[in-house]
Design a protein around this motif. Structure first.
Motif, mmCIF file in Angstrom:
data_model
loop_
_atom_site.group_PDB
_atom_site.id
_atom_site.type_symbol
_atom_site.label_atom_id
_atom_site.label_comp_id
_atom_site.label_asym_id
_atom_site.label_seq_id
_atom_site.Cartn_x
_atom_site.Cartn_y
_atom_site.Cartn_z
ATOM 1 N N HIS A 138 0.613 -1.177 -0.055
ATOM 2 C CA HIS A 138 -0.021 0.061 -0.112
ATOM 3 C C HIS A 138 0.655 1.075 0.032
ATOM 4 N N HIS A 160 3.407 3.563 -1.922
ATOM 5 C CA HIS A 160 3.883 3.730 -3.250
ATOM 6 C C HIS A 160 4.808 4.666 -3.648
ATOM 7 N N ARG A 161 4.553 5.811 -2.744
ATOM 8 C CA ARG A 161 5.608 6.781 -3.064
ATOM 9 C C ARG A 161 6.339 7.037 -1.533
ATOM 10 N N LYS A 179 8.613 5.043 -0.470
ATOM 11 C CA LYS A 179 8.778 3.700 0.101
ATOM 12 C C LYS A 179 10.057 3.651 0.923
ATOM 13 N N LEU A 180 11.073 4.223 0.241
ATOM 14 C CA LEU A 180 12.473 4.325 0.886
ATOM 15 C C LEU A 180 12.459 5.075 2.136
ATOM 16 N N LEU A 181 11.641 6.053 2.156
ATOM 17 C CA LEU A 181 11.599 6.948 3.391
ATOM 18 C C LEU A 181 11.002 6.056 4.436
ATOM 19 N N TRP A 182 9.885 5.577 3.991
ATOM 20 C CA TRP A 182 9.192 4.654 5.159
ATOM 21 C C TRP A 182 10.155 3.773 5.747
ATOM 22 N N ILE A 191 13.553 3.705 5.798
ATOM 23 C CA ILE A 191 14.618 4.297 6.672
ATOM 24 C C ILE A 191 13.825 4.562 7.938
ATOM 25 N N ILE A 192 12.842 5.130 7.894
ATOM 26 C CA ILE A 192 12.146 5.779 9.422
ATOM 27 C C ILE A 192 11.712 4.488 10.251
#
Lengths: 310, 271, 350
Positions: free
Chosen positions: A119, A121-122, A124-127, A129-130
């Motif tokens: 779910h 899509h945008r 994703k990398l940041l998510w 990492i966090i």
């Protein structure tokens, strides 16, 4: 008298090769070049992992006599571990608490991994990492944070008293097994999340379309396609979290009470106040063996489940 | 591009859960900075007033500054050593047909899983057996075991992310192994090297268990914190110190993960 | 070009990976200034052989000489050859100019000379003004040109090309074929090309070595390979081909015209067969036309391809006629086939 006979030709050849032979070997043997590059890492790991393990294994058969060791090569430590109930109690408790924390984490983390895989899509990398960020940082402080939260005069108790929900602090919060399990679950969540996320992310989206095309609704799609395909991740996550938590001692020391002590605390004591290193070594090895046995049992159970599910 | 796909319709329940999950993940940690500004000596609600005095007190403790210096020295050298070893090992594992590649990788990554207490006591045993005094060096040795897997895990994808033909092309154009390494390999994997340095530095900087067993009289910051945790009156200062450590670690790790992943994605996109 | 000296000499080269022999006993010469191709399917050993020439693989047995010098102990960076890699291996961290000039470091040129040489190459590959482009801002065709320039700037004795056109789409590929051929003529360097595309090999090469299962099957000019294949595998790999039992084929062209004696197979190119809708009148010396039935017709634009089943046997023949011929009937129609004796290529079992 015999002398080694070499023709001039051979001598010249040997001289010519003498300088280039190692280079020639290196050029031809890729594996050798690779091993040379790996050598520094392997040597250092050999010195800091294999040698100490061998020494630990050896010492576990010794006995502590006063401030000295007797290298009498006996099974005394292991016999004591097997016969004194305190050891098996602690070991089983550690395994049990690690299992509880692992189960709790896998259940809590799976929906999050699913959300990330399907779910988001945008960014994703940041998510990612966090979510993984806290796990790289101070373990000690993250455990200490729970002491702040759960303490007798901690966030939860004083907060609830402040809004009038409770009159007395809840004593079971800190220094209990529950506190240790919660803290472990929080501290190691990323270890369980990442492999599950990776296995979900790897699922070919057309497989989902196929199962929808073949008439399965969302719920059955999850149980018949997504869950089985993500099982390798779940199993990997379970191991990655279970194994290190069995040996944890910081958490139990900071937020656990006397009845939440784990095997790791006892090992630490053997090397600290109790000062019985051979016993500590034997306990550490017993712990590794116990983890291995439980791990194999878990794998066996999973294989049996897989066969049964077919 | 946003994929609007049948299976990707927003799921309200999952979104709520995600927010709940993130809150649960970060809330406990956030109480450390929150209470570090609290005027009271005890960690409790309601917060009576706000102050910076704990930070002030912190900076006046020479022991803290000494521990900080020790930690930076240990973490700095551990980061460099494990990243250099990691570059060589990752290159060997990706580029060469090394016999026993799988078991070797497994062995190197083992410390990610095995409880650190095991490595800690085993190393302690060896060190005392060989009568090596406990010091910052023994701590660093222990940290290398823990950091090497992270370095390799960060660098492996970098080597996998580009075509081995790059190095062959450089050799074909007349460069020997040394120059190929500096002119092609290093520039291409540079983001991985930076990421590995940042991540291993943080892991070593924050590591406690190994330091606990292998430390001598020189304390690292986590050891100092551990010592202070026994004194309830010291809690506010620990909170202030913890806040600074967390902030510092979060920034380094965030940069490390960002640099490490971004470059990798860029390289993959190119093909 | 036949008078030219030998540039590369490959002597009994075998390469084994474990028990698998990737190249078996390759033994041939490549002449100076020649455009030479190694043609084969994937796994035929052509790329391995090219990598042995470049020095990335060491031959298990045998040796390679380039311009008279043995290459056995010479590492890749000291060989007088340069290579265009399959995916071009453009350095991602360098711009076009620095990619092209990569190999110049060792020559210790001054700045102006270095710039001049690079500009010269940019001119040669028709990308002037592209020097400051980042490597990821290039199209497939431009990357290919940069890879060429990067290799040619060192003025190698031999340029090795590993499927250099494989990554390009069909139209660009045809354009690049023409340019590559012109480039080779203008620089006069020996080119060794690896390809699985027989049309590409035919279009570009002076000579072609056809490889399969690690062995070199035949080395010849494009025309020689097409018209005089020595084995059934070569015949079927280069262009399309009909194979007939010897006696049947001889019947169609008349015994008198056949002088080759006994052959296991006769191979005939589809375009050499004439298709008749009416029984052609017997001509003196010619054989009997073979009767058959049209089973399929494929319209290819410039040509029309037919499948004909011969009466009384299961044999199918492919017949290809130019589109200028009157379009013949639909499948099911009876037809007769004839061909001239010189169209038949006798082959032994291989």
């Amino acid at each position: 008298m015999r002398m080694a006979v070499t023709t001039p030709n051979e001598t010249a050849l040997a001289a010519g090769r003498g300088q280039s032979a190692p280079r020639w070997l290196l050029a031809r043997h890729e594996g050798l070049r690779g091993l040379i590059l790996l050598a520094p890492a392997l040597v250092i790991l050999g010195i800091t992992v294999i040698v100490p393990f061998a020494m630990m294994g050896a010492m576990s058969f010794w006995t502590q006599v006063g401030f000295d060791y007797a290298d009498d090569w006996s099974l005394r430590n292991y016999i004591e571990i097997a016969s004194e109930p305190i050891y098996s109690t602690l070991l089983l408790r550690s395994l049990g608490m690690a299992m509880a924390a692992t189960l709790l984490t896998v259940v809590l983390v799976y929906p999050m991994a699913y959300f990330l895989a399907f779910h988001v899509h945008r960014n994703k990398l940041l998510w990612l990492i966090i979510i993984t960020l806290p796990f790289w940082t101070s373990y000690l402080l993250r455990v200490f944070a729970w002491r702040v939260v759960l303490g007798f005069e901690g966030v939860i108790n004083t907060g609830l008293m402040e809004i009038g929900l409770i009159a007395e602090p809840l004593k079971f919060l800190l220094y209990s097994r529950t506190a240790v399990v919660i803290t472990l679950a929080h501290a190691w969540a990323a270890f369980a999340l990442l492999p599950i996320y990776v296995s979900l992310e790897k699922i070919d989206r057309s497989v989902l379309e196929a199962s929808a095309d073949l008439g399965e609704g969302p719920v059955m799609r999850f149980f018949r396609v997504i869950l089985p395909l993500s099982m390798p991740g779940v199993i990997a996550g379970t191991f990655l979290m279970f194994i290190p938590t069995v040996g944890d001692y910081v958490t139990a020391a900071l937020v656990g009470g006397p009845d939440a002590r784990m095997i790791g605390n006892l090992i630490q004591l053997q090397f600290g106040t109790i000062n019985n290193w051979p016993m500590g070594a034997a306990l550490a090895i017993t712990m590794i063996l116990a983890i291995t046995v439980v791990g194999l049992m878990f794998l066996g159970l999973m294989l049996a489940l897989k066969r049964w599910a077919r | 591009m946003i994929r609007r796909h049948h299976f990707h319709r927003p799921n309200r329940g999952l979104q709520v859960y995600a927010v709940f999950f993130m809150a649960l993940l970060y809330a406990p940690i956030m109480f450390i900075p929150l209470f570090s500004f609290s005027d009271g000596l005890y960690i409790r609600f309601p917060i009576e007033g706000w102050t910076l005095r704990w930070y002030d007190e912190l900076l006046q403790r020479t022991a803290v500054l000494r521990a900080l210096e020790n930690s930076v020295r240990v973490a700095g050298s551990v980061a460099v050593v494990s990243t250099v070893l990691g570059v060589f090992a990752a290159k060997a594992l990706v580029r060469y047909r090394v016999p026993g590649k799988g078991p070797i990788l497994g062995f190197i990554l083992l410390p990610l899983v095995v409880p650190p207490i095991i490595f800690g006591v085993a190393l302690l045993l060896m060190v005392s057996w060989l009568q090596i005094p406990l010091s910052l060096y023994t701590i660093a040795a222990g940290h290398i075991i823990i950091c090497l897997p992270f370095a390799i895990a960060t660098l492996l994808p970098r080597f996998e992310g580009y075509d081995a033909a790059m190095e062959e092309a450089a050799a074909d154009l007349g460069e020997n192994g040394w120059w190929v390494f500096w002119r092609v390999t290093v520039p291409i994997i540079l983001p991985g090297i930076v990421a590995s340095l940042l991540l291993t530095f943080t892991v070593s900087f924050d590591e406690f268990v190994m330091a606990f067993f292998l430390g001598g009289t020189d304390l690292t910051l986590p050891l100092y914190v551990w010592g202070q945790l026994r004194i309830p009156r010291a809690f506010p200062v620990v909170l202030a110190l913890g806040t600074l450590i967390l902030l510092f670690s979060f920034v380094l790790v965030f940069l490390g993960l960002k640099i490490g992943r971004r470059g990798a994605i860029k390289l993959v996109d190119r093909d | 070009m036949n008078s030219a000296a030998t540039m590369i000499s490959i002597r009994n080269v075998t390469k084994r990976f474990g028990v698998f022999a990737a190249v078996q006993d390759a033994c041939f010469d490549i002449r100076a200034g020649e455009f030479f191709s190694l043609l084969g399917a994937s796994g035929s050993g052509k790329t391995t052989l090219l990598r042995i020439l470049a020095g990335f693989e060491a031959a298990t047995e045998g040796e390679v000489h380039i311009d008279g010098a043995p290459m056995d102990a010479v590492p890749p960076h000291q060989r007088p050859v340069n290579m265009v890699f399959q995916n071009y291996a453009i350095f991602p961290h360098l711009n076009v100019r620095d990619n092209i000039g990569f190999g110049l470091r060792k020559l210790k040129l001054d700045k102006a000379e270095r710039a001049r040489r690079i500009d010269e190459m940019l001119e040669l590959i028709k990308l002037p003004g592209f020097g400051d482009r980042a490597s990821d801002q290039l199209s497939g065709g431009q990357r290919q040109r940069v890879a060429l320039a990067r290799a040619l700037i060192l003025r190698p004795k031999v340029l090795l090309l590993d499927e250099p056109l494989g990554a390009l789409d069909k139209q660009l590929r045809e354009q690049m074929q023409t340019e590559l051929r012109a480039l080779q003529r203008s620089v006069g360097i020996t080119f060794v090309l690896v390809t699985h595309d027989q049309e590409e090999a035919m279009a570009l090469s002076d000579r072609i070595a056809v490889m399969a299962d690690g062995r070199v099957l035949q080395i010849d000019t494009p025309a020689g390979l097409y018209e005089r294949p020595k084995t059934r595998r070569v015949a079927s790999f280069v262009g399309s081909m009909n194979f007939l039992p010897g006696d049947l084929a001889v019947r169609a062209c008349g015994q008198a015209a056949w002088q080759h004696g006994k052959a296991d197979f006769i191979a005939i190119r589809p375009e050499r067969i004439t298709l008749h809708t009416d029984h052609p009148a017997d001509q003196a010396g010619a054989g009997q036309p073979l009767p058959g039935r049209l089973t399929d017709r494929v319209y290819l634009g410039e040509r029309v391809q037919y499948q004909v089943q011969l009466d009384g046997c299961a044999q199918h023949l492919a017949v290809s006629t130019p589109n200028t011929a009157p379009v013949v009937a639909d499948p099911g129609t009876p037809v007769w086939l004839t061909w001239p004796a010189e169209a038949m290529i006798p082959l032994q079992d291989d």
